[in-house]
Design a protein around this motif. Sequence first.
Motif, short mmCIF file in Angstrom:
data_model
loop_
_atom_site.label_atom_id
_atom_site.label_comp_id
_atom_site.label_asym_id
_atom_site.label_seq_id
_atom_site.Cartn_x
_atom_site.Cartn_y
_atom_site.Cartn_z
N ASP A 174 46.57 92.57 85.07
CA ASP A 174 45.21 92.06 84.89
C ASP A 174 44.48 92.93 83.87
N GLY A 175 43.28 92.54 83.51
CA GLY A 175 42.56 93.25 82.47
C GLY A 175 42.38 94.74 82.74
N PRO A 176 41.81 95.13 83.89
CA PRO A 176 41.61 96.56 84.16
C PRO A 176 42.91 97.35 84.11
N THR A 177 43.99 96.80 84.65
CA THR A 177 45.27 97.51 84.66
C THR A 177 45.77 97.72 83.24
N PHE A 178 45.67 96.68 82.42
CA PHE A 178 46.14 96.79 81.04
C PHE A 178 45.36 97.87 80.29
N PHE A 179 44.03 97.82 80.37
CA PHE A 179 43.22 98.75 79.58
C PHE A 179 43.35 100.19 80.08
N GLU A 180 43.57 100.36 81.37
CA GLU A 180 43.80 101.72 81.87
C GLU A 180 45.11 102.26 81.31
N ARG A 181 46.15 101.41 81.33
CA ARG A 181 47.44 101.84 80.77
C ARG A 181 47.31 102.12 79.28
N MET A 182 46.56 101.29 78.58
CA MET A 182 46.36 101.49 77.15
C MET A 182 45.71 102.84 76.87
N GLY A 183 44.69 103.19 77.64
CA GLY A 183 44.02 104.46 77.44
C GLY A 183 44.94 105.64 77.70
N GLU A 184 45.77 105.53 78.74
CA GLU A 184 46.71 106.60 79.06
C GLU A 184 47.71 106.82 77.94
#
Length: 431
Positions: A204-214
């Motif tokens: 989902d959106g939050p999961t993707f963007f958190e992974r992207m930031g990491e």
Amino acid sequence: MSAAAEDAKAIATDAYVFGYPLVLMDVVRENGAPPNRFQHSDPPTPENKQVVRLNLDTLYSQAWLDVRTEPMILRVPAMEPTRYWLMQIMDAWSNTVHDPSSVDPQVKPGTATPPFTYAVTGPGWSGDLPEGVTRLAVPTGTAWLIGRLQFDGAADVDRVRELQRQLELVPLSEWVKDPNAPHGDPGAQPASAADPAAIVAAMDGPTFFERMGEVMALNPPAAADADAMRRFAAIGIIPGGSPKGVPRDVLNAAAGDAKKRIPNYRNPYAEDVNGWTFDPSLGAYGTNYDVRAIVAMKGLGANLARDAIYPTVDAVADDDGVPRRFRIRFAAGQLPPVDAFWSLTAYDAASHFVDNPAGIYAIGHHTPVVPGADGSVELVVQNADPGAGVPQGNWLPIPATGAFSLTLRLYAPKPEAVDGAWQMPKLEQVD
């Protein structure tokens, strides 16, 4: 949705497209072999359905490199002069940054005799390398090495496996202790057989963007991405960060929009020559984020045009259930111009090999084409066996019905194949 939310969604959608290759690459890495170890592939068969558009021309030896601590030494053994090999090295954003090959080893002067020895160095490294070692600097701490070795069919399997085991990958600190020590790698197994693209698609959106930031914290964007990153930072998408003040439903909506936008993007750099499409600019994307994303989704690991191009044509095999027959005719002296070799492969509607009783999935490489008396070459593209009147190497089976596609692979294409001076003939229907 308020104007502020719409603006945040637009920014997040662009950020998803921007970050998709990075996140996908990281999931591929996570499910691959351990870092700094080779994973050697087996010859593909029609039963292999995990990967689409497989090739029968090369066997892969790939490795995920972690060069944050120290460089990794890569040694490519001596091979037969006629055997094509390529060591493609991509940064964490899917850009090809190095591509030494049998056609162009890209070594330092005075080291042009195999084996060839390279040092893949990470950002900021400034040490000294042993004599005879060519530096290949990458801009990110993580790099993906995709080695390809020419594979000439079942009788060639043992030889290719021998060469794969001779590929060496070792930390610089270990190498300098004894460069002559055996460092070959029999190969490691991947962590899982998972489908990385499906894993990313399910985020989902939050999961993707958190992974992207990491992942951006470990593999920062390029300097050329500064304008995009300033825009993304407005909603908290920064290296090591995640969106701030953006509701979950807005992030999910942005991810949904991006998942539709990427596969539907029409690449303006793609060329259409007699119905065959290819993009000579693939492999290094700069700030063409939409192109980078769609290539990652549909063909992660695409080569630079100087190493290989893949003109592809789509067609339908039947007319209301009645099989169609097609032909491709090369004029005398007009076969695909390459410094290595070429092949033509047929795929079904799902982009898998076309299973057929004759066991023919590609021609031009394992099964050479045969010219006619006038020097021209006619390829028969149809489901039914054309009979003894057609040389074995000139028949490529397609499905009896439904959509299919053909991909021409040119390894080490000559300039005229890339710049359009040479053109692939049309796929012509004969009934």
